[in-house]
Scaffold this motif. Structure first.
Motif, PDB file in Angstrom:
ATOM      1  N   CYS A  47     -12.458 -51.493  12.808  1.00 27.58           N
ATOM      2  CA  CYS A  47     -13.618 -52.112  13.447  1.00 27.58           C
ATOM      3  C   CYS A  47     -14.119 -51.217  14.589  1.00 27.58           C
ATOM      4  O   CYS A  47     -13.449 -50.286  15.008  1.00 27.58           O
ATOM      5  N   TYR A  48     -15.315 -51.540  15.056  1.00 26.73           N
ATOM      6  CA  TYR A  48     -15.871 -50.858  16.222  1.00 26.73           C
ATOM      7  C   TYR A  48     -15.307 -51.533  17.464  1.00 26.73           C
ATOM      8  O   TYR A  48     -15.270 -52.750  17.562  1.00 26.73           O
ATOM      9  N   ARG A  49     -14.863 -50.738  18.415  1.00 25.95           N
ATOM     10  CA  ARG A  49     -14.260 -51.273  19.621  1.00 25.95           C
ATOM     11  C   ARG A  49     -15.173 -51.199  20.823  1.00 25.95           C
ATOM     12  O   ARG A  49     -15.136 -52.040  21.684  1.00 25.95           O
ATOM     13  N   ARG A  50     -15.964 -50.184  20.911  1.00 17.59           N
ATOM     14  CA  ARG A  50     -16.795 -50.000  22.105  1.00 17.59           C
ATOM     15  C   ARG A  50     -18.223 -49.742  21.659  1.00 17.59           C
ATOM     16  O   ARG A  50     -18.497 -48.813  20.930  1.00 17.59           O
ATOM     17  N   TRP A  63     -15.322 -46.135  16.450  1.00 18.59           N
ATOM     18  CA  TRP A  63     -14.687 -46.762  15.284  1.00 18.59           C
ATOM     19  C   TRP A  63     -13.204 -46.425  15.316  1.00 18.59           C
ATOM     20  O   TRP A  63     -12.828 -45.259  15.448  1.00 18.59           O
ATOM     21  N   ASP A 109     -10.564 -42.159  12.989  1.00 21.80           N
ATOM     22  CA  ASP A 109     -11.322 -42.645  14.139  1.00 21.80           C
ATOM     23  C   ASP A 109     -12.529 -41.735  14.350  1.00 21.80           C
ATOM     24  O   ASP A 109     -12.448 -40.532  14.109  1.00 21.80           O
ATOM     25  N   HIS A 121      -7.686 -50.468  13.455  1.00 21.09           N
ATOM     26  CA  HIS A 121      -8.194 -51.841  13.532  1.00 21.09           C
ATOM     27  C   HIS A 121      -9.309 -52.099  12.522  1.00 21.09           C
ATOM     28  O   HIS A 121      -9.727 -53.241  12.360  1.00 21.09           O
TER      29      HIS A 121
END
Length: 168
Positions: free
Chosen positions: A157-160, A151, A130, A155
């Protein structure tokens, strides 16, 4: 010219026409200064991190999927200018947390044209984990912009994503 190219050209011309109409409306409604600001916003860059495994970026002399990854002992973080103007002096600051506390690394790209993809290349992490990414860049009018992203490896992917546009 192919039918698809003609269609794309029509859409581009329509987009330019709509933008010009918005600017004229602002001039008539609020005065020149608001219209100039609207025009600057229409031509502003927007640099974002990408995680698209179907696309590719060139990094370290090779083509790589456009997702954060380790390659050649380096961390590759793909980015794209999704805005309507060039981005200048792009700087990425990557923060990861390890057992010893936060680790910070920097990477830079001089210019990124509209629609162009590139990769920020960071030092040699032990593994993909992360991370927090802060992207800062300037537009041609020398206004500063910033975007923060998180990141998540789990998942992939980028979350925020948080956009600070433009900075004072």
């Amino acid at each position: 010219m192919t039918t698809r190219a003609q269609c794309n050209r029509r859409w581009t011309m329509l987009s330019v026409g709509v933008a010009a109409g918005m600017i004229v409306r602002e001039i008539l409604r609020n005065g020149r200064s608001d219209a100039v600001e609207a025009l600057q916003q229409l031509s502003a860059p927007l640099v974002v991190p990408i995680d698209d495994s179907t696309a590719h970026v060139s990094a370290l002399g090779e083509s790589h999927p456009a997702v954060p990854q380790l390659a050649g002992g380096r961390l590759i973080v793909p980015i794209e200018n999704a805005g309507l103007g060039p981005a200048i002096n792009i700087r990425g600051t990557l923060t990861t947390n390890s057992g010893d506390g936060p680790s910070v690394d920097d990477a830079a790209i001089r210019v990124l044209a509209t629609g162009q993809r590139a990769a920020l290349i960071f030092g040699s992490p032990e593994s993909l984990a992360d991370f927090e990414l802060q992207l800062s860049y300037e537009d041609p009018a020398a206004r500063s912009h910033r975007l923060d992203a998180s990141w998540l490896l789990e998942h992939r992917c980028y979350r925020r994503l948080q956009n600070f546009d433009p900075l004072p």
